[in-house]
Design a protein around this motif. Sequence first.
Motif: not given
Lengths: 471, 863
Positions: B43-66
Amino acid sequence: MRLRNEALSTGSLLAFSSPEEPRRSAGILFLVEGAPDIAPLRDIEQACRPLMDGRFRWHTLANQFEPSTVGLRLDPTRMTRLEVAEFRGLSLDNLGTLLSPALQHLQQGTNCFPSATRTEGSVARGVDFLGRDEELAILQGLLEQRNHVLLVAPRRSGKTSLLYRLSEMGAGKLRLAFIDVEKFRSPEALGAGLLAQATGRRFTEALKEVRARSWQEVLHEAIGALSADPLPLVLILDELVFLLDNIGDVDGIRAVLTALDAAVTSVGARLVVAGSLALEHFVRERGMGPLPGVFGALRRYLLPPLAQGRLEIELRRVLLGTGLVADQADLKWLAENVDLAMPYPALRFLGHLASVAHERVLRPEELEEELDTFLETTDAFADLLEHLRELAQEDLRTAEAIEDALDRLSLSGRSLELADVKARFDGTDEQQRQRFAWLMEHFPVSLEGEQVRLASHLFQRFWRTHQGAGT
Amino acid sequence: MSTQLSLYNPRSTPPEQLEAMLVGRDALLKELLDNLREQAKGQTRQHWLIRGPRGMGKTHLTGIIHHRVRSDPELSGAYLPLWLGEADVYEVYSPATLLERIAERLIEVVPEAKLAETLRTLEGGGDEEGFFEELSAHIAEEAERQGRILLVLMENLDALLEGFAPKERKAQLRQLRSLLLHDPHFLFISTTPTKYMSALTNPKEPLYNQFKERSLKPLTVEEVGAVFSKLAALTERKGMKELLEGPEAALRRKVIHQLTGGLPRSVVMAFEVMSDRTGIQPLVEDLRTLLDEQTAYFEARLRQLAPRERTIVTAMALAPKNLTLKEIAEKSRLPERSLSTLMSRLLQDGHVEVTLGSGGKGTVYGLSEGLFRLWYQYRKGRLLLEPLVKLLAYLFSATELQDTAAFLKERMAQLRKETRYSAEMALLQVEEALRLATSEEGQHERAQLWKECLDEVEAARATEVREELFTMIEQSLGTSAEADTGEPIDYANLAKHVLDAAATLPEAIALDCVGQLLLLTYSFGGPGHEKGLEFLQLLEHIFQGYDYPVIRKSVPMLHLFLGGRLEKAGEYQAALKYVEEAISHSAECGPHPYSVPIESAQWLRALILQKQGRTAEAIPAYKKFISEALQGGTPALINAAIQALFALAQVQVDSANPREAEEALHRVIELAENATDSSLRSILGNAKLMLIILEVERSNLPTGQTLEVLASWLEEFPEHWMRDDVRELHRVWRSALRAFDKLHPRAAVEEFLSDPSPAYAQLGARGVKQWLAAFERRGIDPQQAETLQLHYMVADALEAAALEEPGDSARLRQLLGQIPPELRRMVEELVEVERKRRDASARSPPTSPSRPKRRASSPRSRK
């Protein structure tokens, strides 16, 4: 400790089917691995028997990925998978206690067990809401006796979750209206928000009305509309201090409180106020003096740590919901080091364990390492420490005495006499009483008779290793 | 680049390619997607935050989740994923404007959404509460129409929150909190490159602990290899197979890992460089594009800083290394005394971090965001791309770099002027790399890097070999080996294999392996198994064929183990020879990893001497070992000293030195009193029990106090292996003591007569005689007295048998003659048993050091 193996193929499925609504069909699949699961599975079946009616049925699945072989047409996403191994060593009574709520949730089509990974930062609702029956009964009792209540607890203690639960309980004796007021930044918006909630109108429409008339008038009308129900209205104002802080100036704050008081009093409503910031502290900081009407007569209710009685079984439920499979040694370690008395840090730690378990199996000594690292880096207790820092700025000696009391409680690992704890505080009896009350309000300390103890193993360990004299 | 792959911009990379390049993120992805499945029913939402320096693959991971959410039937049924553009975040200055960006993205994804029409007509400013309320209500309604939760994927949460106007910030954060907490139509998955965000960690902030946080870790060495393999397959580059699988592959992976710090983006860059060093021009272009793309983010961050803070940050960015406060003061021209306050703020907000020291004088500070330094230098016109230069300089030889530079120059000459710029840039990097590679400093750094990596690779290999050898030794000689299965073992082959392999390993690991071979050979099949000795003798022979330091250091241990085995086989003389050999060369052993210390040779020597009946020599040998072991002070040696002390006590008892025995036993108690180890607890129990018995032996009969001590012993050692015997002893002694009880002599006699065996067993013949003598002065039934008299005669005969000297049996014969004929036969049999026991006791060696000895004619004997 490891993650549940949902890929096991064989198991017993407890299927729920609703002839009226076939889409609500769901099931709990108890997966078996080998011979040691036979006896526990028999116990599970026995424990479920009194909980089942004609809509429940057991099926043996040789291959869970082919349920149609036993004539089942069940959406695999509506199947909760558990390992029988997770129930080993539990008595029939405990199995019943664990599975009874799960079967109810199964019928409702919601998650069957509370999960640590769903509620690290969000409001705990439904199955994720843990315990608190006693507190809810006390709150309800206070409201039925026409009290206005100020709910007090550190941040992330579950105040909002409790208030949601209270408002959902539909006690039959009260009409509870939960209003999240932190998002409003002006009295006008508050008036419009209340009107929108009371009448179902759009916010901007309500805002236009506020501007056309006055926010006081609209607010009065909105609360009147909310109390139209024959049952007495209980207005739950979550995060009231955030709203007052948003308003900013003292006159504006006083005007809002006065208007709310007038409206609440005129309809005979009761008020529940809660929030991340302490109302008394906020008022004192602004030198506001006595608050108007019902706000000056709020009855404080201190939300205690979760009651000890059911913590162990609740922890088992959370493990089931989180998908963490613990053997006997893990369970013993968990019982000694992690409890749900302070649910938030405990759930965060369990969530962290689940995260690590996604990468590898955790040996008992690794649990110890993970806990050490967690306690070293967590900010889950930051609010508690912040209060202590603030106290130290106001009254250093008392803060030191509080620290000393926490040192003693954490190091002894057992109960201390109330008189001994109070004796650590300077001053008159009344001052000692006040200081002890401060300790109870800001830290997970429980009082049973004349015995004082730290209610949370996790906090005890945190304090002992990272804060207190043991460092 | 040889193929058209976008390796640096996951947003423009096809999902299939993102999936194909994914390494090291499977666990987190599973956790995250499992969580989304669970939340779909909540019924409620748990929001996520992924930390990591630039170049660590955050956008890559986001793309995969998408991609995964869109392609998974269950997840796509529950969620509508909306991936906000990177620029979207910089346009946000309030929760309402964030909602507006979400709404726009929703309309892009679902063009027919009714929300599109609503959004066109919606009026209001971005800061207005009415606009926020209306927009959130309309989006929620659209989510309801779509029947899905809006899964909002957005990057740079830190930049988003910093975009809120300072004056309105708290109120806006509360508005955002309200949305996160109470509106189940939204589920946010955000990323941030910063380690610190006080908006999330300060309990006074509205968003305190609102997100479920996870951090992306750098890739491991193995994962770097996996990235290379995947890229090689994707780009179909030639020659990469040799690079990845050749004999130097492990070392190369390690060097790349070290140079890139496991940062996926840098690993990709390294791949580009290594796969085609002459093709670095496109790589330079890619890097420049990457840096350009960071401009909005870094400029936004710089804008947040006060002018003096900005001066510090930019001074640090232009410096070639991390700086102390003094150095920062020099470079920024700010007074040093004002720096600590400014630095505290920069530290708190996560712009700067301590890289060395603890905040005091001499502490070294660095920029938290590595890419910022490169970006800033690039913006300031420094065209050298330091990471690329280092990769080139440290991965290639000077000759290779010279060739590359020549190639680039030649190609540049063929380019038109307008396309020449990036070629010049590429050449600049190569020439700088060549300068670095040929400079003294560069050569030193390069050599050091490769050496460190080589050492680590070799250490890892050695550990692997050790694991293999241990497994092999365990399989051949462990509990499931021949001793149990009967399968023959080719021991010579095994030993040679281990010794050959050990010769190639670092000494510590080699010692470990040879030690394991020795240990399992020694314990093969248990103490009585003859193969163990045979194998050790064979090993002694094999050792002679090897001559490297580890072997020389292992010889004393081999001798010790040979001595141990021979002692067990009863070949004391040969055992003594080996043990003395081990002692004389023990100094050559040096620090070693054996669980059996070489010092225990002294102990074994004492034991052998004792078994040879050379008690006078055994006692000083024991004392020598005990003294040295206690001086050695390691837990293993102290443990051994305690055991030897107990053995010494037994020898002293055998040598009729009860006082010395008691002294040794008291020392055992002193050393083991607080032990928790079960074997030491057992010895402690033995020592305490032996003291009680010695006390009883001195006075011949137990007293009431003895019974109390015995009862305490039972309480203290409830798990002791002798507890049943002691319980029985306690019962018999208690019964015996009743004889002296004036109130119940008859009951005591009845108890004795109903089962006299325990009394004989525990009191011994002499004790029984003394006990019986006590009744002469007591009023007991004449019939009982008669039976007791018979027992007196039996006890007398048994005592005579126990004390009888060989050849002197006249007294015994006389005593037997006094026994009634109908009982004589049985008593003669008992006497014979007692004689055999006496003879065996005289012949037998002392018992194991860890168990107390039972002697005939004492309360410890059993009939």
